[in-house]
Design an enzyme around this catalytic site. Structure first.
Site, PDB file in Angstrom:
ATOM      1  N   ASP A  83       9.687  -6.923  -3.857  1.00  0.00           N
ATOM      2  CA  ASP A  83       8.544  -7.379  -3.062  1.00  0.00           C
ATOM      3  C   ASP A  83       8.404  -8.875  -3.271  1.00  0.00           C
ATOM      4  OD1 ASP A  83       5.795  -7.607  -1.920  1.00  0.00           O
ATOM      5  OD2 ASP A  83       5.848  -5.422  -2.062  1.00  0.00           O
ATOM      6  N   ASN A  84       8.040  -9.608  -2.219  1.00  0.00           N
ATOM      7  CA  ASN A  84       7.788 -11.040  -2.418  1.00  0.00           C
ATOM      8  C   ASN A  84       6.290 -11.329  -2.501  1.00  0.00           C
ATOM      9  OD1 ASN A  84       7.000 -10.796   0.219  1.00  0.00           O
ATOM     10  ND2 ASN A  84       8.120 -12.576   0.976  1.00  0.00           N
ATOM     11  N   THR A 104       2.033  -9.851   1.039  1.00  0.00           N
ATOM     12  CA  THR A 104       0.895  -8.939   1.274  1.00  0.00           C
ATOM     13  C   THR A 104       0.843  -7.828   0.215  1.00  0.00           C
ATOM     14  OG1 THR A 104       2.142  -7.590   2.865  1.00  0.00           O
ATOM     15  CG2 THR A 104       0.804  -9.375   3.776  1.00  0.00           C
ATOM     16  N   PHE A 115       0.835  -1.208   0.000  1.00  0.00           N
ATOM     17  CA  PHE A 115       0.000   0.000   0.000  1.00  0.00           C
ATOM     18  C   PHE A 115       0.875   1.265   0.000  1.00  0.00           C
ATOM     19  CE2 PHE A 115      -2.091   2.858   3.343  1.00  0.00           C
ATOM     20  CZ  PHE A 115      -2.724   3.671   2.404  1.00  0.00           C
ATOM     21  N   TYR A 123       5.330  -7.958  15.428  1.00  0.00           N
ATOM     22  CA  TYR A 123       5.487  -6.746  14.607  1.00  0.00           C
ATOM     23  C   TYR A 123       6.212  -5.670  15.417  1.00  0.00           C
ATOM     24  CZ  TYR A 123       4.034  -2.838  11.544  1.00  0.00           C
ATOM     25  OH  TYR A 123       3.996  -1.754  10.698  1.00  0.00           O
ATOM     26  N   TYR A 133      23.921   0.904  12.617  1.00  0.00           N
ATOM     27  CA  TYR A 133      24.607   1.139  11.327  1.00  0.00           C
ATOM     28  C   TYR A 133      24.962   2.612  11.171  1.00  0.00           C
ATOM     29  CZ  TYR A 133      24.765  -3.368   8.996  1.00  0.00           C
ATOM     30  OH  TYR A 133      25.110  -4.650   8.637  1.00  0.00           O
ATOM     31  N   ALA A 165      10.925   2.286   7.451  1.00  0.00           N
ATOM     32  CA  ALA A 165       9.510   2.469   7.781  1.00  0.00           C
ATOM     33  C   ALA A 165       9.289   1.834   9.142  1.00  0.00           C
ATOM     34  CB  ALA A 165       8.629   1.795   6.737  1.00  0.00           C
ATOM     35  N   ARG A 211      -7.647  -4.236   8.318  1.00  0.00           N
ATOM     36  CA  ARG A 211      -7.592  -3.058   9.177  1.00  0.00           C
ATOM     37  C   ARG A 211      -8.956  -2.373   9.217  1.00  0.00           C
ATOM     38  NH1 ARG A 211      -1.538  -1.014   7.673  1.00  0.00           N
ATOM     39  NH2 ARG A 211      -2.130  -1.914   5.674  1.00  0.00           N
ATOM     40  N   THR A 261      -2.345   4.948   8.588  1.00  0.00           N
ATOM     41  CA  THR A 261      -2.434   5.623   7.293  1.00  0.00           C
ATOM     42  C   THR A 261      -3.472   4.892   6.446  1.00  0.00           C
ATOM     43  OG1 THR A 261      -0.119   6.280   7.480  1.00  0.00           O
ATOM     44  CG2 THR A 261      -1.051   6.299   5.267  1.00  0.00           C
TER      45      THR A 261
HETATM   46  N1  UDP Z   1     -10.916  -2.513  14.462  1.00  0.00           N
HETATM   47  C1  UDP Z   1     -12.287  -2.653  14.534  1.00  0.00           C
HETATM   48  N2  UDP Z   1     -12.924  -3.368  13.560  1.00  0.00           N
HETATM   49  C2  UDP Z   1     -12.268  -3.939  12.512  1.00  0.00           C
HETATM   50  C3  UDP Z   1     -10.873  -3.769  12.424  1.00  0.00           C
HETATM   51  C4  UDP Z   1     -10.223  -3.056  13.420  1.00  0.00           C
HETATM   52  O1  UDP Z   1     -12.928  -2.163  15.460  1.00  0.00           O
HETATM   53  O2  UDP Z   1     -12.944  -4.583  11.656  1.00  0.00           O
HETATM   54  C5  UDP Z   1     -10.245  -1.733  15.505  1.00  0.00           C
HETATM   55  C6  UDP Z   1      -9.019  -2.390  16.116  1.00  0.00           C
HETATM   56  O3  UDP Z   1      -9.376  -3.197  17.215  1.00  0.00           O
HETATM   57  C7  UDP Z   1      -8.214  -1.186  16.549  1.00  0.00           C
HETATM   58  C8  UDP Z   1      -8.568  -0.127  15.505  1.00  0.00           C
HETATM   59  O4  UDP Z   1      -9.782  -0.546  14.907  1.00  0.00           O
HETATM   60  O5  UDP Z   1      -8.596  -0.723  17.802  1.00  0.00           O
HETATM   61  C9  UDP Z   1      -7.528   0.052  14.420  1.00  0.00           C
HETATM   62  O6  UDP Z   1      -7.213  -1.209  13.962  1.00  0.00           O
HETATM   63  P1  UDP Z   1      -6.317  -1.496  12.697  1.00  0.00           P
HETATM   64  O7  UDP Z   1      -6.310  -2.968  12.471  1.00  0.00           O
HETATM   65  O8  UDP Z   1      -6.789  -0.630  11.584  1.00  0.00           O
HETATM   66  O9  UDP Z   1      -4.864  -0.988  13.062  1.00  0.00           O
HETATM   67  P2  UDP Z   1      -4.018  -0.821  14.423  1.00  0.00           P
HETATM   68  O10 UDP Z   1      -4.080   0.631  14.687  1.00  0.00           O
HETATM   69  O11 UDP Z   1      -4.643  -1.608  15.543  1.00  0.00           O
HETATM   70  O12 UDP Z   1      -2.691  -1.322  14.062  1.00  0.00           O
END
Ligand code: UDP
Length: 307
Positions: A31-32, A35, A11, A145, A159, A114, A186, A175
């Site tokens: 890229d592999n 995702t 993305f 992660y 480095y 990143a 997400r 983002t």
């Molecule tokens: N979340 C949610 N419903 C979804 C996906 C995510 O309520 O279908 C919530 C998740 O629990 C978190 C927030 O939205 O509190 C952001 O989640 P995301 O996976 O986008 O990224 P994060 O900021 O957690 O890395």
């Protein structure tokens, strides 16, 4: 410049490819595709300044000729993805960062990592500034992660200190925008997909947790400025406008004119309760701050998901 972008079909990576191609730079995209997706870079494949190589950057990276900059963006980045690929996530953040740094050293190139707001974990300081060391559970499901990125930051600074590499660390906060995958997992991709299909929007927990969402074009501008700056210490990049997940789910429903309702499901383990970047340093050092407001960014993202 000749720029290597790892995770260039992802993305953010693919938006960076586009930005630097438009500036007249030459891009080597690695890229592999675990995702990342070819369709994100389809339009660039015939561009004379663009080269794609399917490569897993945890293995030795070979690039012919000179390189001016390496942008290390390879990694699963959605909680759903790093739960599905925990070992790959740890490997790309550790071994992959080591290989990308090694390439930067061999070529005398600038290196930009990143990194992520996840280095702050479930934060006990609010908003999060770069001086905060974070609150991360190393053995929890998100640890793969968070700790990989924390290791990547430590390796990047080593480095810089030992080999005098010219390095950058961008701590990227949530983002969003076009080119996110429909099944990315997400919050915003889920909510848009669900609202368009008139299915319930899955709000995790009671939805009172907060995030601060930055539109992709603002982030790309921040990355480009950071690369040009001489700043070796971490810099937060994100939009400080904070919102609860329940509120943003409702905004998506309203914007889509959908009849969907909210459906409250269980909160994933170690889900951060609050998150908001303190961007004082980015403003001062880069003269940067986000310009796209949430309504405008959501509208553009909605158009994309509709298609
Ligand atoms: N979340 C949610 N419903 C979804 C996906 C995510 O309520 O279908 C919530 C998740 O629990 C978190 C927030 O939205 O509190 C952001 O989640 P995301 O996976 O986008 O990224 P994060 O900021 O957690 O890395």
């Amino acid at each position: 410049m000749k720029i290597v972008i790892t995770g260039g079909a992802g993305f953010i990576g693919s938006h960076l490819c586009e930005h630097f191609l438009n500036q007249g730079d030459e891009i080597i995209c690695l890229d592999n595709l675990i995702t990342g997706r070819m369709e994100n870079i389809q339009l660039f494949l015939n561009h004379k300044n663009f080269k794609f190589t399917n490569h897993n950057v945890t293995e030795f990276i070979e690039v012919a000729g000179s390189v001016d900059a390496i942008l290390h963006f390879a990694s699963p980045a959605s909680p759903k993805d790093y739960l599905e690929f925990p070992i790959q996530t740890l490997k790309v953040g550790s071994l992959g960062t080591h290989k990308a740094l090694g390439l930067a050293k061999a070529k005398g190139a600038k290196f930009l990592l990143a990194s992520t707001s996840e280095v702050y974990g479930d934060p006990k300081e609010h908003p999060q500034s770069e001086s905060y060391w974070g609150n991360v559970n190393p053995v929890g499901p998100r640890g793969v992660y968070d700790e990989a990125k924390r290791f990547a930051e430590a390796m990047t600074m080593a480095y810089h200190r030992v080999h005098k590499l010219d390095t950058r660390i961008a701590r990227i906060f949530n983002t969003y925008g076009p080119k996110m995958r429909v099944n990315d997992g997400r919050a915003l991709p889920n909510f848009f997909t669900q609202a368009i299909k008139e299915e319930p929007l899955t709000v995790f927990g009671d939805g009172s947790q907060t995030r601060s969402f930055c539109y992709i074009s603002d982030l790309v501008e921040g990355i480009a400025r950071l690369l040009e700056s001489g700043e070796n210490n971490p810099v937060n990049l994100g939009n400080p406008s904070e919102i609860t997940i329940r509120e943003i789910a409702q905004k998506v429903i309203d914007l889509a004119g959908s009849r969907s309702k909210l459906k409250f499901v269980s909160l994933p383990q170690d889900d951060p309760k609050i998150r908001q970047p303190d961007i004082t340093r980015a403003k001062k050092i880069l003269g940067w701050e986000p310009r796209v407001d949430l309504q405008t960014g959501l509208q553009k993202t909605f158009e994309y998901f509709k298609k």
